[in-house]
Design a protein around this motif. Structure first.
Motif, short mmCIF file in Angstrom:
data_model
loop_
_atom_site.label_atom_id
_atom_site.label_comp_id
_atom_site.label_asym_id
_atom_site.label_seq_id
_atom_site.Cartn_x
_atom_site.Cartn_y
_atom_site.Cartn_z
N THR A 116 -1.04 -4.55 2.80
CA THR A 116 -0.83 -3.62 1.69
C THR A 116 -2.17 -3.12 1.14
O THR A 116 -3.23 -3.66 1.46
CB THR A 116 -0.03 -4.29 0.58
N TRP A 117 -2.11 -2.10 0.30
CA TRP A 117 -3.33 -1.52 -0.22
C TRP A 117 -4.15 -2.55 -0.99
O TRP A 117 -5.37 -2.52 -1.00
CB TRP A 117 -3.03 -0.31 -1.11
N SER A 118 -3.47 -3.49 -1.65
CA SER A 118 -4.16 -4.49 -2.44
C SER A 118 -4.69 -5.65 -1.61
O SER A 118 -5.55 -6.41 -2.06
CB SER A 118 -3.22 -5.05 -3.51
N GLY A 119 -4.12 -5.80 -0.41
CA GLY A 119 -4.47 -6.94 0.42
C GLY A 119 -3.69 -8.19 0.12
O GLY A 119 -3.87 -9.22 0.76
N LEU A 120 -2.78 -8.10 -0.85
CA LEU A 120 -2.06 -9.30 -1.28
C LEU A 120 -0.90 -9.67 -0.37
O LEU A 120 -0.42 -10.81 -0.38
CB LEU A 120 -1.55 -9.11 -2.71
N SER A 121 -0.43 -8.71 0.40
CA SER A 121 0.68 -8.97 1.32
C SER A 121 0.30 -8.53 2.72
O SER A 121 -0.25 -7.43 2.91
CB SER A 121 1.93 -8.23 0.86
N THR A 122 0.59 -9.39 3.68
CA THR A 122 0.27 -9.08 5.08
C THR A 122 1.46 -9.40 5.97
O THR A 122 2.38 -10.13 5.58
CB THR A 122 -0.95 -9.87 5.57
N TYR A 123 1.40 -8.83 7.16
CA TYR A 123 2.44 -9.09 8.17
C TYR A 123 1.75 -9.28 9.51
O TYR A 123 0.79 -8.56 9.84
CB TYR A 123 3.40 -7.91 8.25
N ASP A 179 -11.45 -5.14 3.04
CA ASP A 179 -12.45 -5.12 1.99
C ASP A 179 -12.50 -3.69 1.46
O ASP A 179 -13.12 -2.81 2.09
CB ASP A 179 -13.81 -5.55 2.54
N ASN A 180 -11.85 -3.45 0.35
CA ASN A 180 -11.76 -2.09 -0.17
C ASN A 180 -13.12 -1.56 -0.63
O ASN A 180 -13.36 -0.36 -0.63
CB ASN A 180 -10.75 -2.02 -1.29
N ALA A 181 -14.02 -2.46 -1.01
CA ALA A 181 -15.36 -2.02 -1.42
C ALA A 181 -16.14 -1.48 -0.23
O ALA A 181 -17.04 -0.65 -0.40
CB ALA A 181 -16.11 -3.17 -2.06
N LYS A 182 -15.80 -1.95 0.96
CA LYS A 182 -16.47 -1.49 2.18
C LYS A 182 -15.63 -0.53 2.99
O LYS A 182 -16.02 -0.13 4.09
CB LYS A 182 -16.84 -2.70 3.05
N ASN A 183 -14.46 -0.16 2.47
CA ASN A 183 -13.57 0.76 3.18
C ASN A 183 -13.29 0.28 4.60
O ASN A 183 -13.30 1.07 5.55
CB ASN A 183 -14.18 2.17 3.24
N THR A 184 -13.03 -1.00 4.75
CA THR A 184 -12.87 -1.57 6.08
C THR A 184 -11.70 -2.54 6.13
O THR A 184 -11.48 -3.30 5.19
CB THR A 184 -14.16 -2.30 6.50
N GLY A 239 -13.85 8.41 3.19
CA GLY A 239 -13.12 8.83 2.00
C GLY A 239 -13.18 7.82 0.88
O GLY A 239 -13.48 6.64 1.10
N ARG A 240 -12.87 8.30 -0.31
CA ARG A 240 -12.98 7.46 -1.49
C ARG A 240 -11.65 6.87 -1.92
O ARG A 240 -11.58 6.22 -2.94
CB ARG A 240 -13.57 8.29 -2.63
N THR A 241 -10.59 7.12 -1.15
CA THR A 241 -9.26 6.67 -1.55
C THR A 241 -8.71 5.61 -0.63
O THR A 241 -7.50 5.40 -0.57
CB THR A 241 -8.30 7.87 -1.59
N PHE A 242 -9.59 4.91 0.07
CA PHE A 242 -9.14 3.89 1.03
C PHE A 242 -8.23 2.88 0.36
O PHE A 242 -7.24 2.44 0.95
CB PHE A 242 -10.37 3.20 1.62
N GLY A 243 -8.53 2.52 -0.86
CA GLY A 243 -7.75 1.51 -1.56
C GLY A 243 -6.33 1.93 -1.86
O GLY A 243 -5.52 1.08 -2.25
N SER A 244 -6.01 3.19 -1.67
CA SER A 244 -4.65 3.65 -1.94
C SER A 244 -3.81 3.74 -0.67
O SER A 244 -2.68 4.24 -0.71
CB SER A 244 -4.67 5.01 -2.64
N TYR A 245 -4.35 3.25 0.44
CA TYR A 245 -3.64 3.27 1.72
C TYR A 245 -3.31 1.87 2.18
O TYR A 245 -4.16 0.97 2.13
CB TYR A 245 -4.48 3.94 2.80
N ALA A 246 -2.09 1.68 2.63
CA ALA A 246 -1.77 0.49 3.41
C ALA A 246 -2.31 0.71 4.82
O ALA A 246 -2.45 1.85 5.27
CB ALA A 246 -0.27 0.27 3.45
#
Length: 124
Positions: free
Chosen positions: A52-59, A73-78, A26-33
């Motif tokens: 988080t979707w941005s990768g800026l916060s983790t747990y 890596d949102n560019a690789k959907n991974t 899918g093309r919306t991976f970046g909008s998912y946590a």
């Protein structure tokens, strides 16, 4: 709809490392946590790590802090789970999951899509 496929599991000795990957369609991976869960035999599935979707916060759950790292890596959907200093108690099936929205959740019901899981076995 998002399809998730985990890879990277295997059998390693205690103290070793593995890197799990979760590739999303899918093309919306970046909008998912995203989250990683694990389930050991006879036990409930437990939340291990979230990002988080941005990768800026983790747990990371306490038992893996200092040993595991979650990244994406949102560019690789991974999304990745780097696991170092592995212990026998880390043995489980590991699942990645996607949650609509920016923030990760801590419970199974907060996630919308799941992968099929990858087995991680740590020998002592």
């Amino acid at each position: 709809q998002v399809q998730l496929v985990e890879s990277g599991g295997g059998l390693v000795q205690a103290g070793g490392s593995l890197r799990l990957s979760c590739a999303a369609s899918g093309r919306t991976f970046g909008s998912y946590a995203m989250g990683w869960f694990r389930q050991a035999p006879g036990k409930e599935r437990q939340f291990v790590a979230g990002i988080t979707w941005s990768g800026l916060s983790t747990y990371l759950r306490d038992s893996v802090k200092g040993r595991f790292t979650i990244s994406r890596d949102n560019a690789k959907n991974t999304v990745y789970l780097q696991m170092n200093s592995l212990k026998p108690e880390d043995t489980a099936v590991y699942y990645c999951a996607a949650r609509r929205g920016s923030g990760y959740g801590y419970t199974l019901s907060e996630y919308d899509f799941w992968g099929q899981g990858t087995q991680v076995t740590i020998s002592s």
